[in-house]
Enzyme design. Structure first.
Site, PDB file in Angstrom:
ATOM      1  N   ASP A  21       0.834  -1.198   0.000  1.00  0.00           N
ATOM      2  CA  ASP A  21       0.000   0.000   0.000  1.00  0.00           C
ATOM      3  C   ASP A  21       0.872   1.253   0.000  1.00  0.00           C
ATOM      4  OD1 ASP A  21      -2.280   1.509   0.050  1.00  0.00           O
ATOM      5  OD2 ASP A  21      -2.743   1.155   2.155  1.00  0.00           O
ATOM      6  N   HIS A  38       2.887   3.464  -9.027  1.00  0.00           N
ATOM      7  CA  HIS A  38       2.730   2.015  -9.263  1.00  0.00           C
ATOM      8  C   HIS A  38       3.966   1.448  -9.959  1.00  0.00           C
ATOM      9  CE1 HIS A  38      -1.229   2.204  -7.699  1.00  0.00           C
ATOM     10  NE2 HIS A  38      -1.771   2.841  -8.718  1.00  0.00           N
ATOM     11  N   LEU A 132      11.060 -20.473  -4.635  1.00  0.00           N
ATOM     12  CA  LEU A 132       9.966 -19.647  -4.100  1.00  0.00           C
ATOM     13  C   LEU A 132       8.694 -19.779  -4.951  1.00  0.00           C
ATOM     14  CD1 LEU A 132       9.063 -17.154  -2.275  1.00  0.00           C
ATOM     15  CD2 LEU A 132       9.820 -15.727  -4.186  1.00  0.00           C
TER      16      LEU A 132
HETATM   17  C1  FPP Z   1      -1.599   0.283  -3.435  1.00  0.00           C
HETATM   18  O1  FPP Z   1      -1.175   1.605  -3.487  1.00  0.00           O
HETATM   19  C2  FPP Z   1      -1.145  -0.513  -4.552  1.00  0.00           C
HETATM   20  C3  FPP Z   1      -1.951  -1.087  -5.511  1.00  0.00           C
HETATM   21  C4  FPP Z   1      -3.397  -0.951  -5.570  1.00  0.00           C
HETATM   22  C5  FPP Z   1      -1.414  -1.887  -6.605  1.00  0.00           C
HETATM   23  C6  FPP Z   1      -0.174  -2.678  -6.349  1.00  0.00           C
HETATM   24  C7  FPP Z   1       0.591  -2.731  -7.597  1.00  0.00           C
HETATM   25  C8  FPP Z   1       1.940  -2.688  -7.696  1.00  0.00           C
HETATM   26  C9  FPP Z   1       2.839  -2.674  -6.549  1.00  0.00           C
HETATM   27  C10 FPP Z   1       2.587  -2.596  -9.024  1.00  0.00           C
HETATM   28  C11 FPP Z   1       2.594  -3.742  -9.928  1.00  0.00           C
HETATM   29  C12 FPP Z   1       2.497  -5.087  -9.360  1.00  0.00           C
HETATM   30  C13 FPP Z   1       3.124  -6.172  -9.842  1.00  0.00           C
HETATM   31  C14 FPP Z   1       2.819  -7.509  -9.246  1.00  0.00           C
HETATM   32  C15 FPP Z   1       4.111  -6.104 -10.933  1.00  0.00           C
HETATM   33  P1  FPP Z   1      -2.288   2.722  -3.546  1.00  0.00           P
HETATM   34  O2  FPP Z   1      -2.490   3.100  -4.947  1.00  0.00           O
HETATM   35  O3  FPP Z   1      -3.522   2.232  -2.847  1.00  0.00           O
HETATM   36  O4  FPP Z   1      -1.611   3.857  -2.726  1.00  0.00           O
HETATM   37  P2  FPP Z   1      -2.349   5.017  -1.888  1.00  0.00           P
HETATM   38  O5  FPP Z   1      -3.094   4.326  -0.787  1.00  0.00           O
HETATM   39  O6  FPP Z   1      -1.210   5.824  -1.395  1.00  0.00           O
HETATM   40  O7  FPP Z   1      -3.235   5.735  -2.843  1.00  0.00           O
END
Ligand code: FPP
Length: 249
Positions: A21, A38, A132
């Site tokens: 997150d 992201h 893994l």
């Molecule tokens: C949360 O941050 C993250 C996500 C909803 C997506 C997770 C995706 C990645 C880490 C990138 C790609 C993944 C892979 C497996 C290659 P948020 O957007 O909710 O952050 P915020 O709470 O600060 O808005």
């Protein structure tokens, strides 16, 4: 002593699950858009997969996209799907080289077809790897998963394959998306939020929970090792007393 050397390799969790997150907030701090966050988050994914593999952790489950994430603006959803495809394209070769087996849990029926195809292709290409196991939770929510398990078990009862009395923990386990995966001993959530957010609700029943203020793009090997050290400093009792644990009863 380097932090990695402080970790007791004989007491590693077999399965670590992570709610990644804070990508959006990290990007905002940098004056950039959410998609930039992201992309940086995908770099943390790579670093943590490498660290988990090197240490000898058996399973790493990452919450990459929740059922609720479908409600985000279309542009962001599209960008996340594109990032998934490009990450799988870029990294599958390295997953194979590093003996990583890819799995995914979630409602894949509602993923765009090109994402689903890419994902299944990579799962197929890595299926014989023995290091893994990387589990991507994609279009996943725990309540969805539990409802699906309930439907499967109900169908067995309707077909008179089982009687109601046969339904026990093991039967529910076997009908979850994680049927072949042990429960996580440790769940990490980044970005200072103290919630489970519909992630592995059944499987986290006895897990140690670790929360850090670090935003996901800031979460690297050092932060991962710190979480593991914190985990190793805890005593896992499963409802028993400390004395029972000491005497192994
Ligand atoms: C949360 O941050 C993250 C996500 C909803 C997506 C997770 C995706 C990645 C880490 C990138 C790609 C993944 C892979 C497996 C290659 P948020 O957007 O909710 O952050 P915020 O709470 O600060 O808005």
């Amino acid at each position: 002593m380097a932090i990695i050397n402080q970790i007791d390799k004989t007491k590693l969790p077999k399965h670590v699950a992570i709610i990644m997150d804070g990508n959006g907030r990290w990007a905002k701090q940098q004056g950039k858009n959410r998609v930039f966050g992201h992309r940086q988050g995908a770099k943390s994914v790579k670093e943590i997969v490498q660290a988990a593999g090197e240490l000898g952790i058996d399973y790493l489950t990452l919450y990459a996209f929740s059922t609720e994430n479908w409600n985000r603006p279309k542009l962001e959803v599209d960008a996340l799907m594109a990032l998934l495809i490009s990450s799988i394209n870029k990294e599958t070769k390295e997953l194979i080289q590093n003996n990583v087996r890819l799995l995914s849990i979630g409602n894949h029926a509602i993923l765009p077809k090109n994402v689903r195809n890419k994902l299944y292709e990579a799962i197929e290409q890595t299926k014989n790897n023995t290091g893994l196991t990387l589990v991507l939770a994609l279009s996943y929510s725990a309540r969805w998963e539990i409802i699906e398990a309930a439907k499967k078990v109900a169908q067995l009862a309707v077909n008179q394959k089982i009687s109601i009395e046969d339904i026990d923990e093991e039967m529910i386990n076997q009908n979850l998306a994680t049927a072949t995966i042990p429960d996580p001993e440790l769940m990490i959530r980044t970005s200072g939020e103290f919630r489970i957010s519909n992630f592995l609700l059944w499987q986290l029943a006895y897990s140690e929970l670790y929360f850090t203020d670090k935003l996901w793009p800031e979460f690297g090997k050092k932060e991962f090792f710190e979480a593991l050290l914190d985990y190793q400093s805890r005593e896992r009792r499963f409802g028993k007393t400390s004395e029972q644990l000491e005497q192994n009863i």
